[in-house]
Design an enzyme around this catalytic site. Structure first.
Site, short mmCIF file in Angstrom:
data_model
loop_
_atom_site.label_atom_id
_atom_site.label_comp_id
_atom_site.label_asym_id
_atom_site.label_seq_id
_atom_site.Cartn_x
_atom_site.Cartn_y
_atom_site.Cartn_z
N ASN A 136 -36.71 4.36 -24.43
CA ASN A 136 -35.74 3.48 -23.77
C ASN A 136 -34.80 4.27 -22.85
OD1 ASN A 136 -34.05 4.84 -25.51
ND2 ASN A 136 -33.38 3.04 -26.65
N HIS A 138 -33.00 6.93 -23.67
CA HIS A 138 -31.85 7.59 -24.31
C HIS A 138 -31.97 9.12 -24.23
CE1 HIS A 138 -33.62 7.62 -28.71
NE2 HIS A 138 -34.00 8.70 -28.05
N GLU A 143 -27.76 5.65 -26.49
CA GLU A 143 -28.69 4.56 -26.18
C GLU A 143 -28.28 3.88 -24.88
OE1 GLU A 143 -31.24 4.52 -27.90
OE2 GLU A 143 -30.93 4.35 -30.07
P1 PGA Z 1 -39.64 12.29 -29.11
O1 PGA Z 1 -38.15 11.78 -29.07
O2 PGA Z 1 -39.63 13.66 -28.55
O3 PGA Z 1 -40.01 12.25 -30.56
O4 PGA Z 1 -40.45 11.34 -28.27
C1 PGA Z 1 -37.41 11.97 -27.91
C2 PGA Z 1 -36.10 11.28 -28.03
O5 PGA Z 1 -36.02 10.23 -28.67
O6 PGA Z 1 -35.12 11.80 -27.47
#
Ligand code: PGA
Length: 246
Positions: A136, A138, A143
């Site tokens: 998303n 973030h 967020e």
């Molecule tokens: P991920 O998470 O590397 O497990 O995709 C990235 C994040 O949520 O910042």
């Protein structure tokens, strides 16, 4: 924000590790901010290999982590304390006195956030900030909608983030809240390196790189940063227009 596209995850991870090592060679006391998640695992693996081969020492550096779940004790298996210990800090010569992860079990979480922000300030601020990106958009646990002026604070996780991270928790229930370094704190880093891998990041990468700078896409803030780079594998770059140099 410059984007560099690598043929695959391993090449991207290798380049990220090489940049960290370069900064350490230039300045052994570099202050880093580091992420968790699946994306940086390849970078950590490579850094540990280089450490074991005697090619780099982390002993003079300072490390701050980006975030931690609220309510988890540091030895909870899904905590980022444990993640960092297992994948990086526990495998290298990092100085425990200069290795920081927010304490999700602090009795006063707001005070813990202030303490953490002050510790970063006292260290002279972040010099090299390595980030992942959520599906998303973030960064850290900031967020969509997080203020670009925000500092380290307690945040509520979005349902989508909790679903993505659910598998790490009993009964698939991720905590509802977390402590995260804020957007303004990230922005003040002298250098930012954002890593993204896989097709499930392609849309948010394109929105961050090619869309407007907007608090609804947190990573888009980095477009206004004077020294931010995006390292992508080809899958994460697959929704980008042709204007991005390979
Ligand atoms: P991920 O998470 O590397 O497990 O995709 C990235 C994040 O949520 O910042």
């Amino acid at each position: 924000m410059r984007a560099r596209v690598f043929p695959d995850y391993e090449a991207m991870s290798e380049a990220a590790a090489a940049l960290v090592v370069l900064r350490l060679r230039e300045k052994p006391s570099t202050v880093f901010m580091l992420p968790t998640g699946t994306t940086p695992l390849g970078m950590y693996r490579r850094l540990v290999e280089m450490y074991r081969a005697g090619q780099v020492s982390f002993a003079g550096a300072t490390f701050f982590n980006l975030d931690e779940y609220l309510g988890l004790v540091p030895d909870h298996p899904a905590s980022y304390h444990v993640y960092m210990k297992e994948h990086f800090y526990g495998l290298i010569d990092a100085d425990p006195a200069r290795t920081f992860v927010p304490d999700g079990s602090a009795p006063d979480p707001a005070a813990e956030c202030e303490r953490y922000e002050a510790a970063m300030r006292e260290a002279g601020g972040i010099e090299v900030c390595v980030l992942g990106i959520g599906r998303n958009g973030h960064i850290g646990f900031n967020e969509p909608g997080a203020s670009f002026l925000s500092r380290t604070r307690v945040v509520r996780l979005s349902e989508s983030t909790r679903n993505v991270n659910a598998a790490d928790f009993e009964e698939n229930r991720a905590p509802q809240r977390a402590l995260t370094v804020g957007m303004a704190t990230i922005f003040e880093s002298r250098e930012v390196l954002l890593l993204a891998s896989g097709t499930n990041k392609a849309r948010t990468v394109a929105a961050s790189v090619e869309g407007e700078i907007s608090e609804s896409v947190p990573a888009s803030m980095l477009k206004g940063h004077p020294n931010a780079e995006l390292f992508l594998d080809e899958d994460a770059a697959s929704d980008l227009g042709s204007g991005v140099a390979g």
